[in-house]
Scaffold this motif. Sequence first.
Motif, PDB file in Angstrom:
ATOM      1  N   UNK A  98       0.802  -0.956   0.210  1.00  0.00           N
ATOM      2  CA  UNK A  98      -0.119  -0.334   0.164  1.00  0.00           C
ATOM      3  C   UNK A  98       1.078   1.474   0.294  1.00  0.00           C
ATOM      4  N   UNK A  99       1.231   1.874  -1.310  1.00  0.00           N
ATOM      5  CA  UNK A  99       2.023   2.792  -1.643  1.00  0.00           C
ATOM      6  C   UNK A  99       1.450   3.659  -0.667  1.00  0.00           C
ATOM      7  N   UNK A 100       0.684   3.446  -0.183  1.00  0.00           N
ATOM      8  CA  UNK A 100       0.430   5.507   0.395  1.00  0.00           C
ATOM      9  C   UNK A 100       0.026   5.707   2.118  1.00  0.00           C
ATOM     10  N   UNK A 101       0.712   4.752   2.691  1.00  0.00           N
ATOM     11  CA  UNK A 101       1.189   4.233   3.867  1.00  0.00           C
ATOM     12  C   UNK A 101       2.188   4.991   4.209  1.00  0.00           C
ATOM     13  N   UNK A 102       1.497   6.154   6.062  1.00  0.00           N
ATOM     14  CA  UNK A 102       3.569   6.609   6.230  1.00  0.00           C
ATOM     15  C   UNK A 102       2.545   5.869   8.237  1.00  0.00           C
ATOM     16  N   UNK A 103       3.400   4.586   8.399  1.00  0.00           N
ATOM     17  CA  UNK A 103       4.093   4.008   9.455  1.00  0.00           C
ATOM     18  C   UNK A 103       4.990   4.433  10.534  1.00  0.00           C
ATOM     19  N   UNK A 104       4.198   5.373  11.734  1.00  0.00           N
ATOM     20  CA  UNK A 104       5.068   5.715  12.377  1.00  0.00           C
ATOM     21  C   UNK A 104       5.811   4.211  13.189  1.00  0.00           C
ATOM     22  N   UNK A 105       6.420   4.204  12.934  1.00  0.00           N
ATOM     23  CA  UNK A 105       7.912   2.424  12.579  1.00  0.00           C
ATOM     24  C   UNK A 105       8.314   3.076  14.122  1.00  0.00           C
ATOM     25  N   UNK A 106       9.319   4.003  13.886  1.00  0.00           N
ATOM     26  CA  UNK A 106       9.931   3.997  15.416  1.00  0.00           C
ATOM     27  C   UNK A 106       9.186   3.894  17.145  1.00  0.00           C
ATOM     28  N   UNK A 107       8.398   4.960  16.251  1.00  0.00           N
ATOM     29  CA  UNK A 107       7.057   4.496  17.988  1.00  0.00           C
ATOM     30  C   UNK A 107       6.813   3.555  17.797  1.00  0.00           C
TER      31      UNK A 107
END
Length: 452
Positions: free
Chosen positions: A275-284
């Motif tokens: 899903x190329x629209x995703x902005x996942x808060x990975x570090x958090x």
Amino acid sequence: MYRRELLGPGSVDKISYTSSVMDDAEIFRYVIITLMVHVNELERVGVLRSDEAGRIRNALRDIWRGGYEPTRLTSYEDVHEYVEAELIRRLGSIGGWVGLGRSRNDHVATAIRLRLRDYLLDLVKTLIELRRTLLNKAIETADQLIIGSTHKQPAQVTTLGHYLLALDELTADFLSTLIHAYEVVDKSPLGTGPLAGVITPIDRVRETGELGFNGVVNNSIYATGSRYFALQTMSLVVSYLVEVGRFINNLEAWLMPQLNYVMADPSHLATSSIMPHKHNPATLEVFRARIGEAVGHLVAFYSIERPVEVGYQLDLQESTRHVWAIMRIAIEGLSILRDFIEGIRVNNDRVNEDISKYPITTAEYAEKVSISSHKPFRDVYNEVARSIRSGDIRSIMLSPLDVLSGKGNIGSPNPAQVRNEAMRRLSDVETISNWLLNNELKVKNVLRVLED
């Protein structure tokens, strides 16, 4: 080496199973330092000749320079046996003098305290940097609105600066208790032997000073058999991390596109493989997961300690790895969080859009009307509730900035008050920074014993 004469050589698989050499990598340097100080004391009290003590010190430095490769040492019970065996291999029977007047029990307790002391100073440094970031960001965002929530529902208008001051106050409270915990850790158990002391006339106070400790653990049973100093520290660290995790939950919610109240530096985000629209808060997310791991490590520590009698047992050996895991989780995760907060920005347009939708100034409106018209607050509250129920919210909505500016009580989100409080706290941080510098200097002086 220790078991050979009484029990025979033993089997490698069983020794490997009970061995702590892998975990002892954390304390290798401090085991060497503690032995150096012990050798110095044996020389001072006349047990060791100067030439013998000098040879042992030089060999210990060489062992330190050679490094520690635990994967090759699984036939040893622990790092203490390895170092003593290596001394004997290099020096002959002279190396065996290091077993006089000490036990692995007081030796390992000393090394753990020295290592934990270093970790604590690293954590204090991390917290100081976090506080500076929080406070400077609070000054910057003191008037940048955020819709605060309770029960995951829009509650009152506040500011990002006000939220950051909340996290800073938590961090300040934690720092004060952590410094007290440091004082408990900063005591020397060296010279207390396995349980009930030793005959060798060790000057424990002199050893304490050479190791840079601030005091002596007095009772020999408590010195060798207790891990309260670690348990107290771990409990404090995990309690703080759990509270920090709650703040992470707010940040993650604000980052959701449905709210979009704040924006993060892209370096902290990841995307989906499909899903190329995703902005996942990975570090958090990873930090929050590791906070859960820290809780698990603390529970493991409690579970290991609980059934053990007062006095050393190998159960205590098994608890130590959880200490290092918790400290690493805290230091690494809080450094990541500090960087995240430094790059955070408020999306003012989105916040203002939701402010126009939700009646989040009703509490203040009811307060104002109650005071200005001298009506009982509950009567006004009920009138406001009826207006909301009927869909008439425009007449009871106030200007958010006017609401904030009108709050003068201590701890409110009044932007001027937030900025003044943040400035005041920055001076407090400098006091703690001076404490850190003084203690770091003491530790550096201790490390010089490894130098020629």
